[in-house]
Design a protein around this motif. Structure first.
Motif, PDB file in Angstrom:
ATOM      1  N   ALA A 145      42.756  -3.776   5.970  1.00 10.37           N
ATOM      2  CA  ALA A 145      43.459  -2.558   6.389  1.00 10.37           C
ATOM      3  C   ALA A 145      43.411  -2.405   7.903  1.00 10.37           C
ATOM      4  CB  ALA A 145      42.826  -1.338   5.727  1.00 10.37           C
ATOM      5  N   THR A 146      44.526  -1.962   8.462  1.00 12.25           N
ATOM      6  CA  THR A 146      44.651  -1.749   9.906  1.00 12.25           C
ATOM      7  C   THR A 146      45.186  -0.347  10.164  1.00 12.25           C
ATOM      8  OG1 THR A 146      45.094  -4.102  10.275  1.00 12.25           O
ATOM      9  CG2 THR A 146      45.752  -2.586  12.020  1.00 12.25           C
ATOM     10  N   ASN A 147      44.523   0.391  11.042  1.00 13.14           N
ATOM     11  CA  ASN A 147      44.963   1.728  11.425  1.00 13.14           C
ATOM     12  C   ASN A 147      46.127   1.642  12.410  1.00 13.14           C
ATOM     13  OD1 ASN A 147      44.692   4.641  11.540  1.00 13.14           O
ATOM     14  ND2 ASN A 147      43.860   4.346  13.583  1.00 13.14           N
ATOM     15  N   ILE A 148      47.088   2.552  12.274  1.00  9.31           N
ATOM     16  CA  ILE A 148      48.209   2.623  13.212  1.00  9.31           C
ATOM     17  C   ILE A 148      47.884   3.713  14.228  1.00  9.31           C
ATOM     18  CG2 ILE A 148      50.684   3.020  13.479  1.00  9.31           C
ATOM     19  CD1 ILE A 148      50.919   2.103  10.473  1.00  9.31           C
TER      20      ILE A 148
ATOM     21  N   ALA B 237      57.128  -4.725  15.283  1.00  6.27           N
ATOM     22  CA  ALA B 237      57.443  -6.143  15.370  1.00  6.27           C
ATOM     23  C   ALA B 237      56.972  -6.938  14.150  1.00  6.27           C
ATOM     24  CB  ALA B 237      56.817  -6.728  16.636  1.00  6.27           C
ATOM     25  N   VAL B 238      56.201  -6.299  13.252  1.00  7.99           N
ATOM     26  CA  VAL B 238      55.701  -6.982  12.052  1.00  7.99           C
ATOM     27  C   VAL B 238      56.825  -7.066  11.017  1.00  7.99           C
ATOM     28  CG1 VAL B 238      54.039  -6.864  10.146  1.00  7.99           C
ATOM     29  CG2 VAL B 238      53.326  -6.223  12.461  1.00  7.99           C
ATOM     30  N   SER B 239      57.003  -8.229  10.431  1.00  8.17           N
ATOM     31  CA  SER B 239      58.037  -8.425   9.428  1.00  8.17           C
ATOM     32  C   SER B 239      57.555  -7.900   8.075  1.00  8.17           C
ATOM     33  CB  SER B 239      58.374  -9.910   9.329  1.00  8.17           C
ATOM     34  OG  SER B 239      59.311 -10.132   8.310  1.00  8.17           O
ATOM     35  N   ALA B 240      58.270  -6.923   7.519  1.00  8.33           N
ATOM     36  CA  ALA B 240      58.012  -6.345   6.189  1.00  8.33           C
ATOM     37  C   ALA B 240      56.561  -5.924   5.971  1.00  8.33           C
ATOM     38  CB  ALA B 240      58.465  -7.311   5.102  1.00  8.33           C
ATOM     39  N   PRO B 241      56.037  -5.042   6.832  1.00  6.27           N
ATOM     40  CA  PRO B 241      54.645  -4.615   6.656  1.00  6.27           C
ATOM     41  C   PRO B 241      54.479  -3.695   5.438  1.00  6.27           C
ATOM     42  CG  PRO B 241      55.693  -3.270   8.326  1.00  6.27           C
ATOM     43  CD  PRO B 241      56.689  -4.351   7.940  1.00  6.27           C
ATOM     44  N   SER B 242      53.308  -3.739   4.819  1.00  7.15           N
ATOM     45  CA  SER B 242      52.961  -2.798   3.755  1.00  7.15           C
ATOM     46  C   SER B 242      52.264  -1.614   4.417  1.00  7.15           C
ATOM     47  CB  SER B 242      52.021  -3.451   2.745  1.00  7.15           C
ATOM     48  OG  SER B 242      52.689  -4.451   2.029  1.00  7.15           O
TER      49      SER B 242
ATOM     50  N   PRO C 230      49.363  -1.882  -2.237  1.00  5.57           N
ATOM     51  CA  PRO C 230      50.213  -3.068  -2.098  1.00  5.57           C
ATOM     52  C   PRO C 230      49.347  -4.319  -1.915  1.00  5.57           C
ATOM     53  CG  PRO C 230      50.885  -1.327  -0.576  1.00  5.57           C
ATOM     54  CD  PRO C 230      49.584  -0.905  -1.180  1.00  5.57           C
ATOM     55  N   GLU C 231      49.882  -5.470  -2.248  1.00  2.00           N
ATOM     56  CA  GLU C 231      49.181  -6.742  -2.067  1.00  2.00           C
ATOM     57  C   GLU C 231      49.101  -7.096  -0.585  1.00  2.00           C
ATOM     58  OE1 GLU C 231      47.792  -8.894  -4.416  1.00  2.00           O
ATOM     59  OE2 GLU C 231      48.098  -7.215  -5.798  1.00  2.00           O
TER      60      GLU C 231
END
Length: 96
Positions: free
Chosen positions: A76-79, A11-16, A48-49
């Motif tokens: 940073a976020t873990n998936i 659901a995140v728009s254009a995630p890095s 990435p920025e």
């Protein structure tokens, strides 16, 4: 450690997204738009920025990478569940 589910990530728009699996694993299928930086090459790599989401196959390597990056001041976020959970949720992977 920050963590997100695959459905929340979708659901995140254009995630890095940084995929920390080895190149052969990445080539076998990955989340669309992900950049491959193997865990062993993460230190000193150009990132990435902005906030980054980190993924591997099951979540172990990405958790270690997320902890390392957070220690370096990166948002940073873990998936959770990794690429396996992504596929199990019926989300598309790509090979490029």
């Amino acid at each position: 450690m920050n963590e997100i589910s695959v459905s929340e990530l979708a659901a995140v728009s254009a995630p890095s997204i940084i995929d920390v699996r080895e190149p052969d694993e990445f080539a076998g299928g990955h989340v669309p738009g992900a950049v491959n930086i193997p865990l062993g090459q993460l230190q000193g790599s150009d990132l990435p920025e902005g906030p980054v989401y980190v993924i591997c196959e099951l979540g172990g390597r990405s958790a270690r990478a997320t902890q390392y990056l957070a220690g370096q001041g990166v948002d940073a976020t873990n998936i959770a569940g990794g690429t396996t959970a992504w596929r199990e949720a019926g989300l598309a992977t790509t090979q490029d």
